[in-house]
Design an enzyme around this catalytic site. Sequence first.
Site, PDB file in Angstrom:
ATOM      1  N   LYS A  81       0.679  -1.145   0.049  1.00  0.00           N
ATOM      2  CA  LYS A  81      -0.077  -0.053  -0.123  1.00  0.00           C
ATOM      3  C   LYS A  81       0.919   1.230   0.119  1.00  0.00           C
ATOM      4  O   LYS A  81       1.800   1.148   0.550  1.00  0.00           O
ATOM      5  CB  LYS A  81      -0.827  -0.079   1.437  1.00  0.00           C
ATOM      6  CG  LYS A  81      -1.896   0.994   1.275  1.00  0.00           C
ATOM      7  CD  LYS A  81      -2.859   0.873   2.567  1.00  0.00           C
ATOM      8  CE  LYS A  81      -4.036   1.905   2.575  1.00  0.00           C
ATOM      9  NZ  LYS A  81      -4.867   1.731   3.760  1.00  0.00           N
ATOM     10  N   SER A 156      -9.856   1.501   2.785  1.00  0.00           N
ATOM     11  CA  SER A 156      -8.981   2.486   2.040  1.00  0.00           C
ATOM     12  C   SER A 156      -7.839   1.509   1.160  1.00  0.00           C
ATOM     13  O   SER A 156      -7.394   2.073   0.436  1.00  0.00           O
ATOM     14  CB  SER A 156      -8.201   3.443   2.789  1.00  0.00           C
ATOM     15  OG  SER A 156      -7.276   2.785   3.753  1.00  0.00           O
ATOM     16  N   SER A 180      -9.920  -0.969   7.189  1.00  0.00           N
ATOM     17  CA  SER A 180      -9.251  -0.855   5.804  1.00  0.00           C
ATOM     18  C   SER A 180      -8.511  -1.839   4.988  1.00  0.00           C
ATOM     19  O   SER A 180      -8.172  -1.891   3.771  1.00  0.00           O
ATOM     20  CB  SER A 180      -8.242   0.391   5.644  1.00  0.00           C
ATOM     21  OG  SER A 180      -9.069   1.630   5.510  1.00  0.00           O
TER      22      SER A 180
END
Length: 486
Positions: A81, A156, A180
Amino acid sequence: MSDETRWQDARALRDRVVGGEVSAEDLVGSFLDRIEREGERLGALLHVDRDGALAQARRVDGRRAAGEVLGPLAGVPVAVKDNLCTRGVPTTCGSRILEGYRPPYDAHVVERLREADAVVVAKTNLDELAMGSSNESSAFGPAKNPWSLDRVPGGSSGGSAAAVAAGLTPVALGSDTGGSVRQPASFCGVTAIKPTYGRVSRWGLVAFASSLDQVGPIARSVRDAASVLGVIAGRDERDATSADRPVDDYAAACERGPAGMRVGVVREALGAGADPEVIAAVGASIEALRALGCEVVDVDLPHAKHAVSVYYLVANAEASSNLARLDGVRYGLRVDAEDVETMTARTRARGFGPEVKRRIMLGTYALSAGYYDAFYLKAQKVRTLIRSDYDRAFERCDLVLTPTSPTAAFALGERVDDPLSMYLADVFTLPPSLAGLCAISTPCGFTRAGLPIGLQLAAPPFEEARLVRAAAAYQDATAWHERHPA
Ligand code: GLN
């Protein structure tokens, strides 16, 4: 190399590299080619580090040639990420404000991956600064759901979940503050573990809400997620909140079977508020766990209904403070002006998107004199009540079961103008986060429209082994996780 590697799990790929059946360089090259062919359409990746990845793969091959013992993720391509620092490689957090920023160091978890001989191939798309549940707040456009390109992948960590679901990498790292890794895993039909707060070092993870943030693995099976967790978990001196306690053998726990475990079902979570198809799939998963020898009991979390309010006060308050460092002086974007104050104001006005601005304003308001007691302090007190609910529940059970999300993936654009409906996507993932527990999401079915549904299991702090013990047996018995998008 053909497409045969696409759906192989990380452990199988590693065995092939260790056994000399394929070189890490060829293996990683085949994934990079696939990423180049398909990555763009999915929007899952913000940066592909072809040269860095091939160099690391060659180092792994060199170590093998020299007769060294290779690490547990030898040659395995991993996507990370883009709020995790990667040395010399752009790290944007999905925000304009970090434009041009190349960290001078690797996050702790990235160091751990490299020490395990994994190969970081790409940085994944995310909601701006990890704030969101759909990936749509990314300054670089949303990632798409591989099961249906007009749907969100969740957020996210939507890019990480989409990349794994589409076979662009076998495993990925995400971060989870309020859901997330779990919610996007649920939307994309993959598996994710949110470790206990303190299980994994946050060093080099760009801070969102420091009392909640954790890094977690996303994979296509519990066993792969468990092997990545084993690599990244453990004490790190550079994060004072990382726990100094031994890391369990998660791979062994996956084989132990759940017989005799008590699963606490939160009946309220299966009532109104969740989609009927989600309720049906989760109901079937309760029966599957029973058939595996689990005892099912009802538990009650009376304060969990306040989790959304509590979370959006606590997380935004912490975010408003953490994001003060993005001031145009130290990192990334700078919009020049005649004095420092104007420069900072202009930089932040241009660099942050609307969702981030909304949260900074809400968080600053909640912390301001006169409102602190009424909002922030009260939220902290209710947070303690939520934690006490779990303490009581875990006297009666080993795991707490709910859906991961009340719905399957929603359509792109459907909730962007309605922040509250967006926030409600996290009703089930927020309570374990606020309580500092660990939790896992595993696929547990599909809607009639062919969209994945996720099951969440939560366990007391540092009991990740319980999660993988139950979830691995569940996956063996059901095989929902083996389906792939067309
Ligand atoms: N969706 C939640 C939020 O918008 C959680 C995000 C996260 O876990 N990073 O804050």
